[in-house]
Scaffold this active site. Sequence first.
Site, PDB file in Angstrom:
ATOM      1  CG  ASN A   1       9.926  25.405 -62.397  1.00 43.46           C
ATOM      2  OD1 ASN A   1       9.899  24.845 -63.488  1.00 43.46           O
ATOM      3  ND2 ASN A   1       9.367  26.570 -62.188  1.00 43.46           N
TER       4      ASN A   1
ATOM      5  CB  CYS B   1       9.031  32.600 -63.103  1.00 42.91           C
ATOM      6  SG  CYS B   1      10.225  31.784 -62.062  1.00 42.91           S
TER       7      CYS B   1
HETATM    8  N1  PMP Z   1      14.872  27.300 -64.559  1.00 42.72           N
HETATM    9  C1  PMP Z   1      14.007  26.839 -63.647  1.00 42.72           C
HETATM   10  C2  PMP Z   1      13.586  25.393 -63.703  1.00 42.72           C
HETATM   11  C3  PMP Z   1      13.500  27.692 -62.656  1.00 42.72           C
HETATM   12  O1  PMP Z   1      12.625  27.232 -61.755  1.00 42.72           O
HETATM   13  C4  PMP Z   1      13.926  29.046 -62.623  1.00 42.72           C
HETATM   14  C5  PMP Z   1      13.385  29.996 -61.575  1.00 42.72           C
HETATM   15  N2  PMP Z   1      13.700  29.629 -60.293  1.00 42.72           N
HETATM   16  C6  PMP Z   1      14.846  29.471 -63.595  1.00 42.72           C
HETATM   17  C7  PMP Z   1      15.290  28.576 -64.544  1.00 42.72           C
HETATM   18  C8  PMP Z   1      15.336  30.900 -63.620  1.00 42.72           C
HETATM   19  O2  PMP Z   1      16.029  31.239 -62.464  1.00 42.72           O
HETATM   20  P1  PMP Z   1      16.389  32.757 -62.120  1.00 42.72           P
HETATM   21  O3  PMP Z   1      15.073  33.499 -62.033  1.00 42.72           O
HETATM   22  O4  PMP Z   1      17.075  32.664 -60.815  1.00 42.72           O
HETATM   23  O5  PMP Z   1      17.243  33.302 -63.198  1.00 42.72           O
END
Ligand code: PMP
Length: 389
Positions: free
Chosen positions: A153, A327
């Site tokens: 990501n 994140c």
């Molecule tokens: N896995 C990946 C590769 C992410 O980029 C993300 C955050 N977008 C997540 C898991 C977790 O997603 P969420 O915060 O929507 O639970």
Amino acid sequence: MVERVNLNHAAGNPVDKRVLEGMLPYFQEFYGNPSSVHIAGQHAAKALANARMQIVNLVGADVKDRIVFTSGATEANNLALIGFAYRNRQKGNHIITSQVEHLSILNPLKFLVKQGFEVTHVPVDEYGIIKLEALKEAITDKTILFSIQHANNEVGSIQPIREVAGIAADAKVPLHVDAVASAGQIPIDVSDLGVSLMTLSSNDLYGPKGVGALVVRRGTSIQPILLGGGQEMGLRSGTENVSGIVGMGLAAEITGRELEANIRHFTRLRDRLIKAVTSKMEYTYLNGHPTHRLPNNANIRFSFVEGEAITLHLSFQGFLVATSSACTSRTLEASHVLLSMGVDEAEAHGALQLTLGRDNTESHIDHFTEVLPPIIQRLREMSPLYPPS
Ligand code: PMP
């Protein structure tokens, strides 16, 4: 007023208008609980079944596979790892993952280590691509699961998931794939790959936030981590978020249908962006793989500057960008992904993660690549390390 240009879609996408329209009736008109036997409940249950099919079609799953809706990708990753590990504990206690996974993989694995599991984090090369030889060498007779992302990501590198799946199959070890960054960006076919578990996120498909799904293939056994009324085939208790799930299903259907056109659109903008930024400025480098990368991702580092300073200056000019994973930007630590790729800590602090969205245009890119160089130059002139001697 300055026009706002979003180059930080990894942190959040707007809900597609068609998705929103499809969701609206499920807030007031069709508000039934899918567990109710009466007509309102059955209407909601049908909507869920339809959404499951839309997910099945997006990822090439089979109608017999279970699509478990969750509150998002974080919960789906927790369910995949903890649910699988607990259920399969008698077979072994070793899990293999990579160094560049999202924190919603790394942190549940840390939790499992405290419960007596062992985890190997396979290293990546300078492009963030998992080292396949190291993956093979990590396998022991205690290995019960691989958890490897489809694409990163943060830096956009696409993992050789077919090869990873082949290694998993040879070792007879099930494979979990976090496909949050890749779903809706590149084609996915779980049947073809032989993936056992796959995590998806609704918002990355331009559906609502707070919805996700875990694809549990036939023959894969996991145990629930949320206990209660036994919804979602007993794997995720709690009354389903019907409108959100309808939205995720519709988003999956639209994304699948428009995938090829979006790939062309994003790739053209991404390549224009990377070329302009890296050719206009010295000491400026692309992070991640030059070709095996997500169509919407450009991660670029600028030596002698702090990413936070760049994002602030860009924000004054109307550009929304992020320094590293959305994140982890709450902490001031350098990105674990860039460090794993061998980028040194100071350089890692100078990285921008640029993620394109359906609303971006060529003129956004051209405007951005005009505004950025003077900002970088001004910041560099304040650095005691610049110019390097
Ligand atoms: N896995 C990946 C590769 C992410 O980029 C993300 C955050 N977008 C997540 C898991 C977790 O997603 P969420 O915060 O929507 O639970």
